[in-house]
Enzyme design. Structure first.
Site, PDB file in Angstrom:
ATOM      1  N   GLY A  59      11.191   2.705   0.693  1.00  0.00           N
ATOM      2  CA  GLY A  59      10.906   3.527   1.443  1.00  0.00           C
ATOM      3  C   GLY A  59      10.502   4.812   1.564  1.00  0.00           C
ATOM      4  O   GLY A  59      11.791   5.456   1.247  1.00  0.00           O
ATOM      5  N   CYS A  86      17.248  -0.241  -0.232  1.00  0.00           N
ATOM      6  CA  CYS A  86      17.745   1.358  -0.508  1.00  0.00           C
ATOM      7  C   CYS A  86      16.787   1.456   0.889  1.00  0.00           C
ATOM      8  O   CYS A  86      18.022   1.685   1.803  1.00  0.00           O
ATOM      9  CB  CYS A  86      16.188   1.596  -1.236  1.00  0.00           C
ATOM     10  SG  CYS A  86      15.675   3.368  -1.236  1.00  0.00           S
ATOM     11  N   TYR A  87      15.384   1.826   1.639  1.00  0.00           N
ATOM     12  CA  TYR A  87      15.635   2.745   2.997  1.00  0.00           C
ATOM     13  C   TYR A  87      15.613   1.023   3.772  1.00  0.00           C
ATOM     14  O   TYR A  87      16.027   0.926   4.596  1.00  0.00           O
ATOM     15  CB  TYR A  87      13.536   2.827   3.244  1.00  0.00           C
ATOM     16  CG  TYR A  87      13.483   2.593   4.715  1.00  0.00           C
ATOM     17  CD1 TYR A  87      13.615   4.329   5.261  1.00  0.00           C
ATOM     18  CD2 TYR A  87      12.711   1.924   4.781  1.00  0.00           C
ATOM     19  CE1 TYR A  87      13.605   4.308   6.258  1.00  0.00           C
ATOM     20  CE2 TYR A  87      12.540   2.302   6.262  1.00  0.00           C
ATOM     21  CZ  TYR A  87      13.056   3.719   7.155  1.00  0.00           C
ATOM     22  OH  TYR A  87      12.771   3.549   8.685  1.00  0.00           O
ATOM     23  N   HIS A 179      17.244  -0.076  -6.657  1.00  0.00           N
ATOM     24  CA  HIS A 179      15.668  -0.696  -6.385  1.00  0.00           C
ATOM     25  C   HIS A 179      15.929  -1.664  -7.611  1.00  0.00           C
ATOM     26  O   HIS A 179      15.863  -2.024  -8.636  1.00  0.00           O
ATOM     27  CB  HIS A 179      14.698  -0.280  -7.285  1.00  0.00           C
ATOM     28  CG  HIS A 179      14.334   1.141  -5.504  1.00  0.00           C
ATOM     29  ND1 HIS A 179      13.553   0.338  -5.205  1.00  0.00           N
ATOM     30  CD2 HIS A 179      14.922   2.021  -5.580  1.00  0.00           C
ATOM     31  CE1 HIS A 179      12.776   1.287  -3.530  1.00  0.00           C
ATOM     32  NE2 HIS A 179      13.615   2.369  -4.449  1.00  0.00           N
ATOM     33  N   GLU A 181      14.233  -3.972  -8.456  1.00  0.00           N
ATOM     34  CA  GLU A 181      12.559  -4.636  -8.452  1.00  0.00           C
ATOM     35  C   GLU A 181      12.023  -3.857 -10.264  1.00  0.00           C
ATOM     36  O   GLU A 181      11.024  -4.277 -11.255  1.00  0.00           O
ATOM     37  CB  GLU A 181      11.689  -4.712  -7.949  1.00  0.00           C
ATOM     38  CG  GLU A 181      11.706  -3.293  -7.491  1.00  0.00           C
ATOM     39  CD  GLU A 181      12.576  -3.104  -6.133  1.00  0.00           C
ATOM     40  OE1 GLU A 181      13.250  -4.021  -5.540  1.00  0.00           O
ATOM     41  OE2 GLU A 181      11.919  -2.105  -5.668  1.00  0.00           O
ATOM     42  N   SER A 232     -19.681 -11.432 -13.461  1.00  0.00           N
ATOM     43  CA  SER A 232     -19.670  -9.719 -14.941  1.00  0.00           C
ATOM     44  C   SER A 232     -18.990 -10.595 -15.983  1.00  0.00           C
ATOM     45  O   SER A 232     -19.789  -9.328 -16.575  1.00  0.00           O
ATOM     46  CB  SER A 232     -18.588  -9.288 -13.980  1.00  0.00           C
ATOM     47  OG  SER A 232     -17.278  -9.453 -13.914  1.00  0.00           O
ATOM     48  N   GLY A 233     -18.727 -11.166 -15.977  1.00  0.00           N
ATOM     49  CA  GLY A 233     -18.575 -11.913 -17.856  1.00  0.00           C
ATOM     50  C   GLY A 233     -16.900 -10.902 -17.580  1.00  0.00           C
ATOM     51  O   GLY A 233     -16.196 -11.605 -18.570  1.00  0.00           O
ATOM     52  N   GLY A 234     -16.249 -11.229 -17.019  1.00  0.00           N
ATOM     53  CA  GLY A 234     -14.912 -10.793 -16.719  1.00  0.00           C
ATOM     54  C   GLY A 234     -14.057 -11.153 -16.360  1.00  0.00           C
ATOM     55  O   GLY A 234     -14.267 -13.035 -15.870  1.00  0.00           O
ATOM     56  N   ASP A 236     -11.616 -11.972 -13.762  1.00  0.00           N
ATOM     57  CA  ASP A 236     -11.060 -12.221 -12.706  1.00  0.00           C
ATOM     58  C   ASP A 236     -12.463 -13.395 -12.400  1.00  0.00           C
ATOM     59  O   ASP A 236     -12.652 -14.493 -11.808  1.00  0.00           O
ATOM     60  CB  ASP A 236     -11.683 -11.663 -11.734  1.00  0.00           C
ATOM     61  CG  ASP A 236     -10.176 -10.381 -12.502  1.00  0.00           C
ATOM     62  OD1 ASP A 236      -9.133 -11.067 -12.729  1.00  0.00           O
ATOM     63  OD2 ASP A 236     -10.271  -9.548 -12.123  1.00  0.00           O
ATOM     64  N   SER A 237     -13.905 -12.669 -12.259  1.00  0.00           N
ATOM     65  CA  SER A 237     -15.155 -13.851 -11.622  1.00  0.00           C
ATOM     66  C   SER A 237     -14.993 -14.776 -12.886  1.00  0.00           C
ATOM     67  O   SER A 237     -15.314 -15.851 -12.179  1.00  0.00           O
ATOM     68  CB  SER A 237     -16.144 -13.120 -11.360  1.00  0.00           C
ATOM     69  OG  SER A 237     -16.736 -12.034 -12.618  1.00  0.00           O
ATOM     70  N   LYS A 378      -3.352 -10.265 -11.630  1.00  0.00           N
ATOM     71  CA  LYS A 378      -3.840 -10.667 -13.115  1.00  0.00           C
ATOM     72  C   LYS A 378      -3.255 -11.997 -14.434  1.00  0.00           C
ATOM     73  O   LYS A 378      -3.585 -12.653 -14.470  1.00  0.00           O
ATOM     74  CB  LYS A 378      -3.832  -9.298 -13.291  1.00  0.00           C
ATOM     75  CG  LYS A 378      -4.545  -9.211 -14.692  1.00  0.00           C
ATOM     76  CD  LYS A 378      -6.025  -8.879 -14.701  1.00  0.00           C
ATOM     77  CE  LYS A 378      -7.508  -9.084 -14.782  1.00  0.00           C
ATOM     78  NZ  LYS A 378      -8.302  -8.307 -14.290  1.00  0.00           N
TER      79      LYS A 378
END
Ligand code: XMP
Length: 522
Positions: A59, A86-87, A179, A181, A232-234, A236-237, A378
């Site tokens: 942070g 770190c922090y 870090h 990650e 929406s055709g995407g 996710d939905s 995602k």
């Protein structure tokens, strides 16, 4: 908080820019984790959450400043492994009786090398070898730990961080200054793998398990109620809709709002896939007249977005009202959308673009939300889509924004421009597929520019639209770089667009990265 049956790891966020990456690394190890801002982590929260391990993120604050963020002391009394980064390292040392000093010339930013100090530490299994006793890490700190807390010893050191890795293995407390990650700490994933092994995680957070759990949860939540889902055709939905349909069958109705700003053939594809292939009840709301009518003469990007957002909600509501007895609204919300990160400035972050979603809709309609993807990133949604049998060609589709082609048509939108844009876009995507580049690119599209330019075709003068090709690589859409097409590819594509698309006589390639640009043009 979720009610998953899996062991959970808690990431307490202190506002690092890369906290989400910690979660990514852990999910890759099939470990279930959640990120919560430090303010939300109270003693009661901890009791309820029952983490099997805790990670304290980095942070921007300094533990030496008054009122700087702290985790509750109870974190250290849970008897579970704790990793401070770190922090997180500094706050851990400070709270457990060590000392942190301001960096006076010892700040480290960027690549650094750490070396072991002697004794082996399980957290660093696989890090140092006999041939190479140093390991590259990514540092980003001003302050540093000057004295370790009682019980801790140093296990690795760097020029700017004498206690680059400190630990008290008997309590399973670990504190690293760098870090692990980020990509630039190449052995970072091994460190996380060691940490979750020490904590006893089984690594059973898999997509097959997730799918079964999600279906059971949806059934329990919905009972014999009815759900509507905006499609929406995407990806996710669509994944959300197929998952919910698998759970509750025809208690689900999908509403596909066609705003007339879709790509070539897109509406037909969505309708045939859901209605014909999946047999999911689908309302195809063709409202292009309404949207294009209201957008007439509007050229300001934010105004366009607001109009589309408002109409979308109105139209959705109109069609949803026709679905009698709907009590639930399904949304394909993802985990990055729900993480309440601690913003860098301590306040809400600046709105760059107002993203299009169905915010506010559930309250207005008195609907309860079903968000079966809210724990997923995602790429995990894509994995779930595969698990549900959605075709790869569909799952791998590039993201497409809610406001559609409106934000790829800077300035005023006209039907004529939209038609030209659709045709040019189809040629560009066809080129990318033919050259086998589609899956290497995060997103590719054409924007039609609000200028006309002079050209010469055959013996005649032309005065037509210019367009810009946009193709970027990215992992999450937050940052992006332009795709390095070859000159041959670009030349061939420009020739094809100009020959095949009437109305365009000039093609440019947008080589702006994000930041400072954005992916879309508006
Ligand atoms: P920008 O242009 O902000 O885009 O760099 C980042 C990613 O977000 C998508 N995008 C949107 N997606 N509604 C969406 O659902 C929106 O209003 C919206 N605006 C941008 C964009 O396509 C890219 O993938």
């Amino acid at each position: 908080m979720t009610n998953t049956a899996h062991d959970r790891l808690l990431i307490i966020d202190f506002g690092s820019q890369v906290t989400q990456l910690i979660a990514r690394r852990l999910r890759e190890l099939n470990v279930y984790c959640e990120i919560h801002p430090f303010q939300a982590v109270t003693d009661a929260f901890l009791q309820d959450f029952r983490p099997r391990a805790v990670i304290l993120s980095g942070g921007p604050a300094s533990v030496l400043d008054d009122g700087s963020p702290r985790p509750p002391q109870a974190v250290f009394d849970l008897g579970v492994p704790v990793l401070g980064i770190c922090y997180g390292q500094q706050v851990m040392m400070q709270m457990l009786g060590g000392r942190v000093e301001r960096g006076d010339g010892t700040a480290e930013f960027g690549r650094a090398y750490i070396r072991p100090t002697g004794e082996a530490l399980e957290l660093l299994d696989g890090w140092f070898t006999a041939d190479d006793d140093r390991e590259q890490v990514w540092m980003s700190h001003g302050d540093h730990v000057a004295a370790l807390a009682p019980g801790f010893a140093a296990y690795a050191t760097s020029p700017g961080a004498p206690f680059a890795v400190a630990a008290d293995p008997s309590r399973r407390f670990y504190a690293v200054q760098f870090h692990p990650e980020v990509h630039h700490t190449p052995a970072g994933s091994k460190l996380y793998a060691n940490f979750v092994r020490i904590a006893g995680f089984k690594g059973d957070w898999t997509m097959a398990a997730y799918r079964d759990e999600a279906i059971a949860k949806i059934r329990a939540q919905i009972g014999d109620g009815r759900v509507i889902c905006g499609l929406s055709g995407g990806v996710d939905s669509s994944v959300a809709a197929v998952l919910i349909h698998e759970a509750i069958g025809d208690q689900l109705t999908c509403v596909f709002v066609d705003h007339g700003l879709l790509r070539q053939g897109e509406a037909d594809e969505v309708v045939s896939m859901f209605r014909d292939h999946y047999n999911i009840p689908l309302i195809h709301a063709d409202e292009s007249e309404l949207f294009l009518g209201e957008l007439e003469g509007v050229s300001d990007p934010e105004t366009k977005r607001k109009i589309i957002g408002r109409l979308f909600i109105d139209v959705f509501q109109k069609h949803a009202d026709a679905t009698e007895g709907a009590q639930f609204l399904a949304q394909g919300t993802l985990y990055p959308d729900v993480i309440e990160s601690v913003s860098f400035s301590g306040g809400p972050s600046v709105t760059i673009k107002s993203h299009h979603n169905v915010g506010g809709l559930p309250e207005k309609m008195g609907l309860k939300l079903v968000e079966p993807l809210r724990e997923l990133f995602k790429d995990e949604v894509r994995a779930l889509g595969r698990e549900l049998g959605l075709p790869d060609s569909f799952i791998g589709r590039h993201p497409f924004p809610g406001p559609g082609l409106a934000i790829r048509c800077p300035g005023e939108i006209t039907r004529e421009k939209l038609e030209i844009l659709r045709r040019a876009d189809a040629v560009f995507i066809d080129q990318i597929r033919k050259h086998g580049l589609y899956d290497e690119i995060w997103q590719a599209f054409v924007a039609i520019l609000p200028v006309r330019t002079v050209g010469v075709m055959g013996d005649g003068r032309t005065y037509d639209h210019a367009c810009a090709l946009r193709a970027v690589t990215s992992v999450d859409g937050m940052t992006a770089d332009y795709y390095p097409f070859t000159h041959e590819f670009l030349g061939e594509t420009a020739t094809r667009i100009i020959n095949e698309v009437k109305g365009i006589n000039r093609v440019t390639y947008d080589i702006t990265s994000k930041p400072p640009g954005t992916i879309e043009w508006e």
